[in-house]
Design a protein around this motif. Structure first.
Motif, PDB file in Angstrom:
ATOM      1  N   THR A 138       0.827  -1.208   0.000  1.00 45.89           N
ATOM      2  CA  THR A 138       0.000   0.000   0.000  1.00 45.89           C
ATOM      3  C   THR A 138       0.861   1.258   0.000  1.00 45.89           C
ATOM      4  O   THR A 138       0.613   2.202  -0.771  1.00 45.89           O
ATOM      5  N   LEU A 139       1.872   1.304   0.854  1.00 46.61           N
ATOM      6  CA  LEU A 139       2.772   2.454   0.830  1.00 46.61           C
ATOM      7  C   LEU A 139       3.517   2.548  -0.500  1.00 46.61           C
ATOM      8  O   LEU A 139       3.772   3.647  -1.006  1.00 46.61           O
ATOM      9  N   ALA A 140       3.860   1.400  -1.086  1.00 48.76           N
ATOM     10  CA  ALA A 140       4.506   1.409  -2.395  1.00 48.76           C
ATOM     11  C   ALA A 140       3.570   1.983  -3.457  1.00 48.76           C
ATOM     12  O   ALA A 140       3.991   2.723  -4.351  1.00 48.76           O
ATOM     13  N   SER A 141       2.281   1.652  -3.362  1.00 50.75           N
ATOM     14  CA  SER A 141       1.319   2.189  -4.320  1.00 50.75           C
ATOM     15  C   SER A 141       1.168   3.696  -4.167  1.00 50.75           C
ATOM     16  O   SER A 141       1.034   4.421  -5.161  1.00 50.75           O
ATOM     17  N   ILE A 142       1.180   4.180  -2.934  1.00 53.93           N
ATOM     18  CA  ILE A 142       1.113   5.626  -2.706  1.00 53.93           C
ATOM     19  C   ILE A 142       2.319   6.310  -3.335  1.00 53.93           C
ATOM     20  O   ILE A 142       2.199   7.337  -4.020  1.00 53.93           O
ATOM     21  N   GLY A 143       3.491   5.736  -3.133  1.00 50.92           N
ATOM     22  CA  GLY A 143       4.684   6.290  -3.755  1.00 50.92           C
ATOM     23  C   GLY A 143       4.626   6.234  -5.270  1.00 50.92           C
ATOM     24  O   GLY A 143       5.064   7.166  -5.963  1.00 50.92           O
ATOM     25  N   ALA A 144       4.043   5.146  -5.819  1.00 50.86           N
ATOM     26  CA  ALA A 144       3.908   5.038  -7.274  1.00 50.86           C
ATOM     27  C   ALA A 144       2.977   6.110  -7.824  1.00 50.86           C
ATOM     28  O   ALA A 144       3.198   6.638  -8.924  1.00 50.86           O
ATOM     29  N   ALA A 145       1.929   6.457  -7.068  1.00 57.03           N
ATOM     30  CA  ALA A 145       1.025   7.529  -7.502  1.00 57.03           C
ATOM     31  C   ALA A 145       1.771   8.856  -7.596  1.00 57.03           C
ATOM     32  O   ALA A 145       1.558   9.638  -8.533  1.00 57.03           O
TER      33      ALA A 145
END
Length: 507
Positions: A138-145
């Protein structure tokens, strides 16, 4: 970067992820089969894998991208840092709650497993071991955004591959080098899932820290109306973006009352997710930032044009994929999964479920694309209600059709949920004045339909000539159907040179 180059980059990453996912699931089937241990592991794996798929396909982008796009770069970087810190604390709390209540939460996903001796305890164990992956992905997805906002797609696209890659390595090590009971094998796979999620987070963090353009700037969080609004939009965005996965989760609850139902549904859905996941990744990573930019500039007509172009692309992929999966469901299930602990009965059951799910693929893809326009406008409430409506229809349809037709009926119930969701999207867009299908788009849809029918007849003929294809035969069927569809699509006007020129045009 042109829309075509961005789409190709994201598309290659999505396809690579799905290929690795297929390899992972083939090994799952070989090692665990479709018995009680497999049902327990896949029930526990369903929740973190659902979160991973939703966020990997840009599930938080609808809350993050439009808000950050409206800010200046420095303000956006500061806001990104605040969001990361706050979400990190929230995720730690959620993981702690799940670790304590793993038994009840795991059986909520598959309540039918509660009556099987020893299975509830396995579900609880595997849930505790696998759920920490949610923190990392989830934190990785936030960073990807944050990277997508700056049009930096490379790391955001390929970092998720580490999860499937790590699980594949673990499966090979467990099946080849360790003589463990199936229960212990599933436990080690759960641990590997969590480790891989944290590795994905590490790769995204490295990408955010590299380069001169820093998308994230960490400061002590300052509670502001903008931050509050963005955080409150996060959960609705996840629910709305993961609508199809939630429909499958609802179907899993019903399927858990059928022997091997959880496993059959899991493997069939993984095949169906290849075309759907490709379109979802393109929509969230490429289409959403473009729509958000056009909405910010006040160009309603431009938004509708981009939406129609994306809808045509979605149906161009989804309609032939659905037809091919229905026709080739049995050989796909047999060739991909029937080995080791996965027997012919499991392959036939998985094929039946795949046929039912494939009926809903065009509606699932269309709903995913159409929701991006509402996300770009910040209309999360409507998309959330549409997702809830789809869940209700799925549960009712799966329960009724499951009693009448077994596991194939449950899969059809999930497809009904996708249909209801897509219909709700059209209703919401019409109310907002953003639903206009002109003669050009209708002509393209007609051409796609004709090309799909022609391809279906071609595949049915090949299938008659190859009643029991092996790996080479299945490859011939897939590649032959793809080539025939491409030719038919050009012949019937489903795709033209003008379409390719529009895609290569820089936004």
């Amino acid at each position: 970067m042109s829309l075509l180059r961005s789409s190709l980059l994201v598309g290659v990453g999505a396809v690579a992820s799905r290929i690795l996912g297929f390899v992972r699931d083939i090994l799952f089937a070989q090692v665990l089969g479709a018995g009680p241990v497999a049902d327990a592991f896949l029930a526990a794996f369903r929740l973190p894998n659902l979160v991973r798929r939703v966020v990997a396909e840009g599930g938080l982008n609808p809350a993050l991208v439009p808000s950050l796009t409206r800010l200046e770069p420095d303000e956006a970087a500061t806001m990104a840092g605040n969001v990361t810190l706050v979400f990190g604390c929230l995720l730690l709390g959620i993981v702690a709650v799940v670790e304590v209540g793993a038994g009840a939460i795991g059986l909520l996903v598959a309540p039918g497993l509660a009556s099987q001796d020893g299975v509830p305890e396995l579900v609880a164990l595997y849930t505790r071991l696998a759920f920490p992956a949610v923190f990392g992905v989830t934190l990785a997805s936030i960073g990807a955004a944050f990277l997508n906002v700056r049009r930096r797609y490379l790391a955001a696209t390929f970092a998720p591959l580490v999860v499937n890659g790590g699980l594949i390595l673990a499966l090979v090590a467990i099946s080849q080098g360790l003589a463990l009971a199936p229960e212990r094998q599933a436990a080690w796979l759960s641990v590997a899932s969590s480790v891989a999620g944290l590795l994905q987070l590490g790769l995204i963090a490295a990408a955010l820290a590299s380069g001169e353009d820093k998308p994230v700037r960490f400061r002590r969080p300052v509670w502001s109306p903008a931050l509050k609004s963005l955080l409150l939009a996060g959960l609705p965005a996840l629910v709305a973006s993961g609508a199809v996965q939630l429909f499958v989760l609802a179907g899993t609850q019903v399927a858990s009352f059928w022997p091997s139902g959880v496993s059959w549904l899991y493997y069939a859905e993984r095949v169906m997710q290849l075309p759907l996941g490709l379109m979802a990744a393109l929509a969230a990573s490429v289409l959403l930032p473009e729509l958000a930019s056009r909405h910010r500039d006040g160009g309603t007509d431009a938004v509708v044009v981009a939406q129609n172009r994306a809808l045509a692309l979605a149906l161009f992929l989804a309609l032939p994929a659905a037809a091919a999966l229905v026709i080739l469901a049995e050989p796909i299930s047999t060739v991909l999964f029937q080995r080791g602990a996965f027997d012919p009965q499991d392959a036939r059951g998985t094929a039946l479920v795949l046929m039912g799910l494939s009926a809903g693929l065009p509606f699932a893809t269309a709903g995913k694309v159409l929701s991006q326009t509402l996300f770009a406008r910040g209309s999360l409430r409507g998309t959330l209600l549409a997702a809830v409506a789809g869940i209700v229809v799925t549960i009712g349809g799966a329960a009724l059709l499951g009693v009448l037709f077994g596991m194939g009926g449950i899969a059809l119930g999930i497809s009904l949920g996708c249909l209801a969701h897509a219909g709700a999207m059209v209703f919401l867009l019409r109310r907002a004045g953003l639903w206009r299908l002109d003669r050009e788009i209708m002509g393209k849809i007609a051409g796609i339909g004709l090309a799909t029918i022609a391809m279906g007849l071609f595949l049915a003929g090949l299938r008659y000539l190859m009643p029991e294809p092996r790996i080479p035969g299945l490859a011939v069927l897939c590649l032959g159907g793809l080539a025939f569809y491409a030719a038919a699509a050009w012949l019937f006007g489903a795709v033209t040179g003008r379409d390719l020129a529009l895609l290569t045009k820089k936004p």
